[in-house]
Enzyme design. Structure first.
Site, PDB file in Angstrom:
ATOM      1  N   THR A 168      46.946  56.320  27.286  1.00 39.62           N
ATOM      2  CA  THR A 168      47.371  55.770  26.625  1.00 39.62           C
ATOM      3  C   THR A 168      45.604  55.993  25.751  1.00 39.62           C
ATOM      4  O   THR A 168      44.324  55.895  26.690  1.00 39.62           O
ATOM      5  CB  THR A 168      47.571  54.672  26.267  1.00 39.62           C
ATOM      6  OG1 THR A 168      47.427  53.229  25.508  1.00 39.62           O
ATOM      7  CG2 THR A 168      46.600  53.647  27.693  1.00 39.62           C
ATOM      8  N   GLU A 169      45.507  55.860  24.416  1.00 42.38           N
ATOM      9  CA  GLU A 169      44.235  56.339  23.724  1.00 42.38           C
ATOM     10  C   GLU A 169      42.889  55.530  23.830  1.00 42.38           C
ATOM     11  O   GLU A 169      42.147  55.712  23.715  1.00 42.38           O
ATOM     12  CB  GLU A 169      44.803  57.303  21.870  1.00 42.38           C
ATOM     13  CG  GLU A 169      45.265  55.797  21.500  1.00 42.38           C
ATOM     14  CD  GLU A 169      46.320  56.101  21.099  1.00 42.38           C
ATOM     15  OE1 GLU A 169      47.444  56.327  22.225  1.00 42.38           O
ATOM     16  OE2 GLU A 169      47.189  55.566  20.379  1.00 42.38           O
ATOM     17  N   ASN A 170      43.718  54.398  24.438  1.00 47.12           N
ATOM     18  CA  ASN A 170      42.193  53.034  24.535  1.00 47.12           C
ATOM     19  C   ASN A 170      41.651  53.377  25.293  1.00 47.12           C
ATOM     20  O   ASN A 170      39.923  52.849  25.777  1.00 47.12           O
ATOM     21  CB  ASN A 170      42.590  51.797  24.043  1.00 47.12           C
ATOM     22  CG  ASN A 170      43.810  51.986  25.149  1.00 47.12           C
ATOM     23  OD1 ASN A 170      44.947  52.188  25.642  1.00 47.12           O
ATOM     24  ND2 ASN A 170      43.697  50.518  25.466  1.00 47.12           N
TER      25      ASN A 170
END
Lengths: 226, 240, 226, 240
Positions: free
Chosen positions: A50-52
């Site tokens: 997940t890019e966060n």
């Protein structure tokens, strides 16, 4: 028109999930792709990015185990699995842009014959524009796959000659899963690999603005009831 | 003796000026320095440029700055959300300037500023409206866009634990943009949940060495408690 | 020639150490600067950076406490103090190039009137060239200070109009500590702030190829015996 | 099931080919993958380009590769040392090609490759011989040099602990170039002191997430023991 039954959204996700191999590192975009993890073979290990800033994202937390500090890129509460890790945004986008993810699954408004994708804006001037990580995701990964309804609600084709919405990136989509077909984006054009039962290639082409090519070995697209 | 700890949010934001560029950490609210933002709301500073991934959720965080008319411009990647009615409204009424950047380019531009680089080339945005007005360069046969460093006068960041040297560790996905923003402003202010004794943070686990941090402010109320309810309720509604 | 006594190397380091304020983050290059930490006021906290990836470098380890895994950029065994941290090379050079260190103290072969520095090579073709972090250190930091003998062993000036050795960087040196003087590099030229006892400004200029300016408030350069 | 562990150094270096570009971690010997290097020495691979900060000390590590005539070119920042007689000799006899880069530019070029960037601009080297033949760009009135990404076909790195997913943590100053090199090669091979169970590494302390790593090899002999004596002796000589 012949008698055929389009897949529902979860069935599209199911179909895409069947193509994930053991050990793959994947990123699931918002929309239909979020269902994919429910249908991945439980015998294999798939790592969700997940890019966060997390690898090894797990399922939604059980009641009582929710943690505000553990979110995905849609700002939903999630969990982390054994072997997972946290990192900052720069390293997260190094993974994405640097080609370190195996497959990116995304929703889209439109995909062109050449694999151009439009999935971040429908160009409405009054809506606050928001791109997030959409462009980074599709540019860095060599295996970008789109999951979408074949047509819009008012029956316009989403597979078109040239995207009319603002582009996310050019020539990046490799494979498309719709409610009607599985289609590869090849140097020769859009190659139909699977069709839902009862749908002919001619009928699919009639529903599609982009030019399609029928694969010699085209199979029936089936998914279990979900 | 080095002691970067300050005793109030008001003292923490001292020397921030009107028209400053302010980097604000956090992915949404997770990892956002909410008490420092509140202190800005209560100040008479205005015409700020906010550089932050998002633009406030509901009437919390950055939304408050917008409501208090403190913000001239937002540079961000994803201002929209289900609850982003504050920024939505200002945007529609053309009361705010908005610059939207792909998220990876956003953080890489901030990193370039922190690392003393003059800019970089990326493939992200090529052939899209993000390339408009930008210099193009062909490298090894491929088209790249030139992107400039993005620096703040101030960075407001959020961490989990700090010591008096300003060494920081983060908590789970609240890390996000904070460690990079800590490198890229003239004045770096960290809001933290806990302050520990020097030497208590393992030198291997420190993510932001104190050299990047100017002030450390221990928040009055750990926001985990505050926001946990909001997020858990939303989560349970969706997953019931 | 009048009767004056040049400082020894440790005294030059002592003099430089007196200008370090509480809380400074500094990098000490090889050569004379390595002695600086011995003479810093023990009442203040100074944080030492070593570019191989540590802040809070401490003194040499005691016998029996040596650790191969704890080295400085000269590949010598060192220690870490409370509050120290380890990081990778990219972050280490972010600190240096991004202007996050307060003062960099370096040795040099030559410094020019404009603050150009040559400290990494004497241009000998037969020697394997090695630059390391020298260029990064001087470019990023806004306060670069040089510690060196005023003249070479064969009595040539190291403070010259134009460096003849390969440059490390242009216009970066801010202050120079030699065995004879303390000199500021200013927009107007090299300003002599301190002179060792018994040495006149005229005599110093005679020993120096670069043009010097005498500060109105020039003091006597003194250091305790070391 | 993901299992990146391999049982021998020989298997760890499988598929490395002659003429490959090999990134090798370590600042000197501290953090260098010495057993993987030994395996390369014992192979019939040749004409390698080695991309490493140094070029071997005494007759250990990279020096062995040079002695075994495996290396065509070295790209590095600091090949010289008191004991660098192997590279010194080859350089004088013009038997090796040498490219020397400022250390920060060296690691930043490797990072750019790992992060999918097309290159960057730096002030480092402007006005020096490092700028020769390089593109210059004026940014905000200052002169910058363009630097290209530097990528490996292979990276040989050294870490402290790993799990079967390839997650890595490092030890003290042996971290150095390793985490960045892990991002910048098609095939990334880590030599480690210990392999632990999945889940034993704290998700907050993992420095290199397994996504970057292809193979993990547990060294036969932790080199701390081997080299400690050499360094301690040198240290005690100097400080007695």
């Amino acid at each position: 028109m012949s008698n055929f039954k389009p897949l529902n959204k979860k069935q599209i996700a199911w179909r895409a999930a069947q193509d994930i191999a053991d050990g793959c590192v994947v990123n699931l975009g918002i929309g239909i792709p979020t269902f994919i993890s429910d249908y991945v073979n439980p015998e294999i290990e798939v790592i969700y990015h997940t890019e966060n800033g997390m690898l090894g994202m797990g399922p939604a937390p059980k009641r009582g185990e929710e943690d505000f500090y553990l979110q995905n890129a849609s700002k939903e509460l999630v969990t982390i699995v054994k072997g997972g890790s946290y990192f900052d945004s720069a390293l997260s986008f190094t993974m994405m842009r640097g080609g370190h993810l195996d497959i990116v699954f995304l929703g889209a408004f439109q995909v062109s014959e050449e694999g151009d994708i439009a999935n971040w804006s429908i160009g409405e001037k009054s809506m606050v524009p928001s791109v997030g990580g959409a462009m980074d995701l599709v540019v860095g990964c060599s295996d970008v796959r789109v999951l979408m309804q074949h047509c819009t609600k008012d029956n316009r084709s989403r597979l078109i000659k040239r995207c009319t919405y603002p582009l996310t990136a050019k020539k990046v989509v490799k494979k498309i899963y719709t409610d009607l077909a599985v289609i590869d984006v090849t140097p020769h054009g859009l190659l139909v690999k699977e069709l839902v039962e009862g749908l002919s290639f001619g009928e699919l082409q009639n529903l599609t603005e982009a030019k399609l090519i029928l694969d010699n070995n085209c199979k029936i697209l089936k998914a279990p009831a979900t | 003796m080095i002691n970067k700890c300050v005793d109030s949010a008001k003292n923490a934001i001292k020397n921030i000026k009107s028209r400053d560029n302010i980097l604000i950490g956090g992915f949404g609210e997770c990892g956002a320095p909410l008490e420092l933002i509140d202190a800005l709301v209560d100040s008479d500073i205005k015409e700020l440029t906010i550089i932050s991934n998002n633009a406030g959720i509901a009437d919390r965080g950055t939304s408050k700055l917008l409501q208090a008319k403190k913000v001239k411009k937002i540079i961000c990647s994803y201002p929209r959300s289900l609850d982003s009615y504050v920024v939505d409204d200002l945007y529609k009424k053309e009361l705010i300037e908005l610059e939207v950047i792909p998220q990876g380019t956003f953080i890489e531009r901030i990193r370039a500023a922190g690392a003393g680089l003059g800019g970089f080339y990326t493939l992200v945005g090529v052939g899209t409206m993000m390339a408009e007005g930008k210099e193009i360069k062909i490298i090894e046969g491929e088209e790249y866009i030139f992107e400039k460093p993005l620096k703040g006068n101030v960075a407001l960041i959020k961490a989990y634990k700090a010591d008096r040297w300003g060494n920081l560790v983060y908590k789970k996905t609240a890390r996000n943009f904070n460690p990079v923003m800590a490198t890229a402003a003239d004045l770096v202010i960290a809001e933290v949940d806990e302050i520990v004794e020097l030497g208590e943070l393992d030198p291997e686990e420190i993510v932001t060495p104190g050299v990047f941090v100017d002030r450390v402010y221990k928040c009055k109320k750990v926001y985990d408690d505050l926001l946990q309810n909001v997020y858990v309720k939303k989560h349970q509604m969706k997953n019931k």
